[in-house]
Design a protein around this motif. Sequence first.
Motif, PDB file in Angstrom:
ATOM      1  N   GLU A   1      65.420  42.519 -24.898  1.00 53.34           N
ATOM      2  CA  GLU A   1      65.643  41.757 -26.146  1.00 53.34           C
ATOM      3  C   GLU A   1      65.842  40.088 -25.670  1.00 53.34           C
ATOM      4  N   GLY A   2      65.183  39.823 -24.498  1.00 55.46           N
ATOM      5  CA  GLY A   2      65.322  38.408 -24.225  1.00 55.46           C
ATOM      6  C   GLY A   2      66.311  37.980 -23.060  1.00 55.46           C
ATOM      7  N   GLY A   3      67.166  38.747 -22.685  1.00 55.82           N
ATOM      8  CA  GLY A   3      68.299  38.624 -21.795  1.00 55.82           C
ATOM      9  C   GLY A   3      69.221  37.777 -22.151  1.00 55.82           C
ATOM     10  N   ILE A   4      70.475  37.321 -21.408  1.00 57.18           N
ATOM     11  CA  ILE A   4      71.436  36.433 -21.833  1.00 57.18           C
ATOM     12  C   ILE A   4      71.200  35.118 -21.597  1.00 57.18           C
ATOM     13  N   LYS A   5      70.924  34.202 -22.597  1.00 58.83           N
ATOM     14  CA  LYS A   5      70.583  33.029 -22.543  1.00 58.83           C
ATOM     15  C   LYS A   5      69.366  32.803 -21.751  1.00 58.83           C
ATOM     16  N   ARG A   6      68.285  33.803 -21.954  1.00 58.51           N
ATOM     17  CA  ARG A   6      66.981  33.883 -21.383  1.00 58.51           C
ATOM     18  C   ARG A   6      67.198  34.224 -19.736  1.00 58.51           C
ATOM     19  N   ARG A   7      68.134  34.829 -19.449  1.00 57.97           N
ATOM     20  CA  ARG A   7      68.313  35.098 -17.854  1.00 57.97           C
ATOM     21  C   ARG A   7      68.370  36.706 -18.215  1.00 57.97           C
ATOM     22  N   LYS A   8      67.415  37.054 -17.200  1.00 56.59           N
ATOM     23  CA  LYS A   8      67.551  38.799 -17.073  1.00 56.59           C
ATOM     24  C   LYS A   8      68.519  39.089 -16.249  1.00 56.59           C
ATOM     25  N   VAL A   9      69.090  40.394 -16.436  1.00 55.59           N
ATOM     26  CA  VAL A   9      70.119  40.851 -15.624  1.00 55.59           C
ATOM     27  C   VAL A   9      69.403  41.702 -14.722  1.00 55.59           C
ATOM     28  N   ASN A  10      69.620  41.620 -13.420  1.00 58.89           N
ATOM     29  CA  ASN A  10      69.132  42.446 -12.078  1.00 58.89           C
ATOM     30  C   ASN A  10      70.340  43.190 -11.903  1.00 58.89           C
ATOM     31  N   PHE A  11      70.275  44.563 -12.484  1.00 62.90           N
ATOM     32  CA  PHE A  11      71.341  45.474 -11.817  1.00 62.90           C
ATOM     33  C   PHE A  11      70.878  46.328 -10.760  1.00 62.90           C
ATOM     34  N   ILE A  12      71.765  46.072  -9.807  1.00 64.59           N
ATOM     35  CA  ILE A  12      71.338  46.858  -8.629  1.00 64.59           C
ATOM     36  C   ILE A  12      72.547  47.823  -8.210  1.00 64.59           C
ATOM     37  N   SER A  13      72.221  49.155  -8.369  1.00 71.04           N
ATOM     38  CA  SER A  13      73.203  50.297  -8.434  1.00 71.04           C
ATOM     39  C   SER A  13      72.953  51.150  -7.066  1.00 71.04           C
ATOM     40  N   TYR A  14      73.810  51.583  -6.433  1.00 72.41           N
ATOM     41  CA  TYR A  14      73.587  52.140  -5.018  1.00 72.41           C
ATOM     42  C   TYR A  14      74.604  53.470  -5.310  1.00 72.41           C
ATOM     43  N   ASP A  15      74.184  54.462  -4.404  1.00 72.29           N
ATOM     44  CA  ASP A  15      74.836  55.659  -4.422  1.00 72.29           C
ATOM     45  C   ASP A  15      75.889  55.722  -3.237  1.00 72.29           C
ATOM     46  N   ASP A  16      77.222  56.033  -3.311  1.00 71.77           N
ATOM     47  CA  ASP A  16      78.038  56.294  -2.212  1.00 71.77           C
ATOM     48  C   ASP A  16      78.735  57.608  -1.998  1.00 71.77           C
ATOM     49  N   ALA A  17      78.056  58.422  -2.862  1.00 73.22           N
ATOM     50  CA  ALA A  17      78.421  59.918  -2.586  1.00 73.22           C
ATOM     51  C   ALA A  17      79.778  60.268  -2.847  1.00 73.22           C
ATOM     52  N   TYR A  18      80.562  59.332  -3.497  1.00 71.00           N
ATOM     53  CA  TYR A  18      82.273  59.482  -3.736  1.00 71.00           C
ATOM     54  C   TYR A  18      82.843  59.431  -2.231  1.00 71.00           C
ATOM     55  N   SER A  19      82.076  58.588  -1.351  1.00 72.06           N
ATOM     56  CA  SER A  19      82.501  58.413   0.083  1.00 72.06           C
ATOM     57  C   SER A  19      83.087  57.011   0.420  1.00 72.06           C
ATOM     58  N   PRO A  20      84.339  56.844   0.589  1.00 66.39           N
ATOM     59  CA  PRO A  20      84.666  55.341   0.909  1.00 66.39           C
ATOM     60  C   PRO A  20      83.992  54.670   1.867  1.00 66.39           C
TER      61      PRO A  20
END
Length: 409
Positions: free
Chosen positions: A73-92
């Motif tokens: 929908e155009g981002g936030i004030k024309r800025r795209k959100v680069n969402f980087i999500s990683y797995d930790d397998a519930y391990s600290p």
Amino acid sequence: MPILLQRPFTAISLALALTIAGGGAALAQKKYDTGAGDTEIKIGNIVPYSGPASAYGTVGKVMGAVFSKVNDEGGIKRRKVNFISYDDAYSPPKAVEQARRLIESDEVLLLFGTLGTASNTAIQKYVNGKKVPQLFVATGATKWNDPKNFPWTMGWLPSYQSEAHIYAKYLLKEKPAAKIAVLYQNDDMGKDYLKGLKDGLASDPKRIVAEESYEVAEPTIDSHVVRLKSASPDVIIFFTTPKFGAQAIKKLGEMSWKPLTIICNVSASTATVMRPAGLENSQGVISTSYAKDASDPQWTDDAGVKNYRALLAKYLPEVNPADASAMTGYNMATTMVEVLRRSGDDLTRANIMKQASSLKQFPQEGLLPGVTITTGPDDFQPIEQLQLMQFKGERWQLFGEVISGELGN
């Protein structure tokens, strides 16, 4: 025809004009920290997509879908959100590794929605030392509301202690003579819940006749449930994550044991706990809620639930709208979007924390009526209201009033 007389452009006038122009430029100046710019905002996330708490992976997937919709929908004030999500397998230890990767290699502006009490505990000092926002952590541990010692960490969920305090209030009123048994996860989450319950029952601590803890690496908790039954309690309370919550309720059914059963909110998903446990075994179970249940007919025409369902239909059709983890991810991400919008062109880490700690009764559309988000510079606990609910038929049914779970109330 009138003659317009022009006054000389004096040095004073020129100086004034330059001052005004300079002020305007200063007002319009954009401010960025690492991870933000004219076209992009980098956000880091850590969720257990695998391992014993993989049911929570839905939280991260729906968060990503919210940001995808924002970008489309155009981002936030024309800025795209680069969402980087990683797995930790519930391990600290894995969470520490992923946090360092996000901050030092990916150079994100902030961490958002990192999930799990133990994982967030493992990274909290490091993240605060780096002065990177650890915003809206997906865990209800009371420790996240500590702006004096950890000014870069903020929770989002109602605190576990507050929730358990509500169960204690309910039992003191409705079951004043009942004996209570508790099964809790042997980590910060489970211990936080247990403390809240004991604090709430402080006037009658002998009501708790049995306690059992389990390790997250255990394949099953059946033996713990069997041992609790030997204490002949009238009430059994499960402070567990979803996998073990489903196992516990199913085991009660297999034993034909029907104590009053309470399960914590984080394991109250119809899709990932109650149905796998067996609908017949889930009847009468009590929990609390602060968010709308998309499977509840009363929300059929609700605008917020319609928006939620539309998001899943377009971006994650494989996700069940009845999964409470999906609604959690949706609500948390839309809160994050609001904070980014309020931050405007000042995308510094300090300003983002300022905006996050300045929410006043923000009416998140996926929350129950009467439940709003409020924060302040000295109060990093966004949600402090919950409502009791009971499982009947194929869904949860709310009862009673919205209750403040604020400790001390």
